[in-house]
Design a protein around this motif. Structure first.
Motif, mmCIF file in Angstrom:
data_model
loop_
_atom_site.group_PDB
_atom_site.id
_atom_site.type_symbol
_atom_site.label_atom_id
_atom_site.label_comp_id
_atom_site.label_asym_id
_atom_site.label_seq_id
_atom_site.Cartn_x
_atom_site.Cartn_y
_atom_site.Cartn_z
ATOM 1 N N LEU A 168 -42.880 82.905 -38.377
ATOM 2 C CA LEU A 168 -42.980 83.327 -39.769
ATOM 3 C C LEU A 168 -44.145 84.275 -40.019
ATOM 4 O O LEU A 168 -44.191 84.950 -41.044
ATOM 5 C CB LEU A 168 -43.126 82.099 -40.676
ATOM 6 N N ASP A 169 -45.112 84.315 -39.093
ATOM 7 C CA ASP A 169 -46.295 85.151 -39.294
ATOM 8 C C ASP A 169 -46.882 85.535 -37.936
ATOM 9 O O ASP A 169 -46.874 84.734 -37.007
ATOM 10 C CB ASP A 169 -47.343 84.364 -40.098
ATOM 11 N N VAL A 170 -47.354 86.764 -37.827
ATOM 12 C CA VAL A 170 -48.050 87.239 -36.631
ATOM 13 C C VAL A 170 -49.393 87.757 -37.110
ATOM 14 O O VAL A 170 -49.462 88.656 -37.942
ATOM 15 C CB VAL A 170 -47.248 88.359 -35.922
ATOM 16 N N GLU A 177 -50.346 83.455 -28.897
ATOM 17 C CA GLU A 177 -49.121 84.119 -28.434
ATOM 18 C C GLU A 177 -48.831 83.828 -26.964
ATOM 19 O O GLU A 177 -47.675 83.657 -26.574
ATOM 20 C CB GLU A 177 -49.216 85.622 -28.663
ATOM 21 N N GLY A 178 -49.873 83.746 -26.144
ATOM 22 C CA GLY A 178 -49.704 83.518 -24.713
ATOM 23 C C GLY A 178 -49.079 82.174 -24.376
ATOM 24 O O GLY A 178 -48.614 81.976 -23.258
ATOM 25 N N TRP A 179 -49.078 81.232 -25.317
ATOM 26 C CA TRP A 179 -48.489 79.915 -25.088
ATOM 27 C C TRP A 179 -46.989 79.907 -25.349
ATOM 28 O O TRP A 179 -46.326 78.908 -25.086
ATOM 29 C CB TRP A 179 -49.122 78.882 -26.006
ATOM 30 N N LEU A 180 -46.445 81.000 -25.892
ATOM 31 C CA LEU A 180 -45.071 81.001 -26.398
ATOM 32 C C LEU A 180 -44.119 81.806 -25.532
ATOM 33 O O LEU A 180 -44.494 82.781 -24.899
ATOM 34 C CB LEU A 180 -45.051 81.556 -27.816
ATOM 35 N N GLU A 181 -42.875 81.378 -25.593
ATOM 36 C CA GLU A 181 -41.778 82.057 -24.899
ATOM 37 C C GLU A 181 -40.685 82.310 -25.928
ATOM 38 O O GLU A 181 -40.306 81.395 -26.662
ATOM 39 C CB GLU A 181 -41.273 81.141 -23.796
ATOM 40 N N VAL A 182 -40.194 83.547 -26.006
ATOM 41 C CA VAL A 182 -39.121 83.887 -26.947
ATOM 42 C C VAL A 182 -37.799 83.356 -26.398
ATOM 43 O O VAL A 182 -37.421 83.663 -25.266
ATOM 44 C CB VAL A 182 -39.037 85.412 -27.190
ATOM 45 N N VAL A 183 -37.125 82.546 -27.207
ATOM 46 C CA VAL A 183 -35.819 81.995 -26.849
ATOM 47 C C VAL A 183 -34.716 82.940 -27.322
ATOM 48 O O VAL A 183 -33.731 83.166 -26.634
ATOM 49 C CB VAL A 183 -35.624 80.597 -27.482
ATOM 50 N N SER A 184 -34.898 83.478 -28.524
ATOM 51 C CA SER A 184 -33.919 84.396 -29.112
ATOM 52 C C SER A 184 -34.660 85.338 -30.048
ATOM 53 O O SER A 184 -35.461 84.897 -30.890
ATOM 54 C CB SER A 184 -32.864 83.594 -29.896
ATOM 55 N N GLU A 185 -34.404 86.631 -29.905
ATOM 56 C CA GLU A 185 -35.056 87.617 -30.767
ATOM 57 C C GLU A 185 -34.410 87.624 -32.137
ATOM 58 O O GLU A 185 -33.203 87.524 -32.261
ATOM 59 C CB GLU A 185 -34.981 89.001 -30.133
ATOM 60 N N GLY A 186 -35.267 87.738 -33.167
ATOM 61 C CA GLY A 186 -34.781 87.841 -34.544
ATOM 62 C C GLY A 186 -34.160 89.201 -34.780
ATOM 63 O O GLY A 186 -34.399 90.153 -34.048
ATOM 64 N N GLY A 187 -33.352 89.281 -35.777
ATOM 65 C CA GLY A 187 -32.650 90.527 -36.021
ATOM 66 C C GLY A 187 -33.121 91.172 -37.213
ATOM 67 O O GLY A 187 -33.009 92.093 -37.768
ATOM 68 N N ARG A 234 -45.775 90.765 -28.421
ATOM 69 C CA ARG A 234 -44.408 90.662 -27.925
ATOM 70 C C ARG A 234 -43.553 89.829 -28.868
ATOM 71 O O ARG A 234 -42.366 90.008 -28.962
ATOM 72 C CB ARG A 234 -44.397 90.013 -26.542
ATOM 73 N N VAL A 235 -44.191 88.859 -29.538
ATOM 74 C CA VAL A 235 -43.483 87.964 -30.438
ATOM 75 C C VAL A 235 -43.453 88.591 -31.819
ATOM 76 O O VAL A 235 -44.460 89.109 -32.296
ATOM 77 C CB VAL A 235 -44.193 86.589 -30.478
ATOM 78 N N ARG A 236 -42.274 88.557 -32.461
ATOM 79 C CA ARG A 236 -42.131 89.173 -33.780
ATOM 80 C C ARG A 236 -41.586 88.169 -34.787
ATOM 81 O O ARG A 236 -40.938 87.188 -34.416
ATOM 82 C CB ARG A 236 -41.197 90.373 -33.703
ATOM 83 N N THR A 237 -41.836 88.442 -36.062
ATOM 84 C CA THR A 237 -41.318 87.613 -37.136
ATOM 85 C C THR A 237 -39.802 87.486 -37.001
ATOM 86 O O THR A 237 -39.113 88.479 -36.769
ATOM 87 C CB THR A 237 -41.683 88.226 -38.507
ATOM 88 N N GLY A 238 -39.303 86.256 -37.131
ATOM 89 C CA GLY A 238 -37.872 85.996 -37.029
ATOM 90 C C GLY A 238 -37.420 85.545 -35.653
ATOM 91 O O GLY A 238 -36.316 85.040 -35.493
ATOM 92 N N ASP A 239 -38.276 85.718 -34.632
ATOM 93 C CA ASP A 239 -37.933 85.260 -33.280
ATOM 94 C C ASP A 239 -37.903 83.731 -33.234
ATOM 95 O O ASP A 239 -38.661 83.064 -33.949
ATOM 96 C CB ASP A 239 -38.967 85.732 -32.256
#
Length: 64
Positions: free
Chosen positions: A25-27, A54-64, A4-9
């Protein structure tokens, strides 16, 4: 395994209240940990890339 988490998020810890926000910066899928490890540079942190599950993280803003 789909991530779910992507580079730049921008992310923060949802399991610990550290007060830090970081940029992904890396997945990296990990056979050792059996989970996706996310490389993050935390703003206000040590300046190094830290890898967190990844399960510990929450996306605040998606990278573009």
């Amino acid at each position: 395994m789909q991530t779910r988490v992507r580079t730049g998020d921008l992310v923060r810890m949802k399991t610990h209240d550290t007060g830090f926000v970081g940029i992904v910066l890396d997945v990296h899928p990990s056979e050792l940990h059996k989970s996706v490890q996310i490389g993050i540079k935390w703003f206000g942190g040590s300046g190094k890339i830290d890898y967190e599950p990844e399960g510990w993280l929450e996306v605040v803003s998606e990278g573009g």
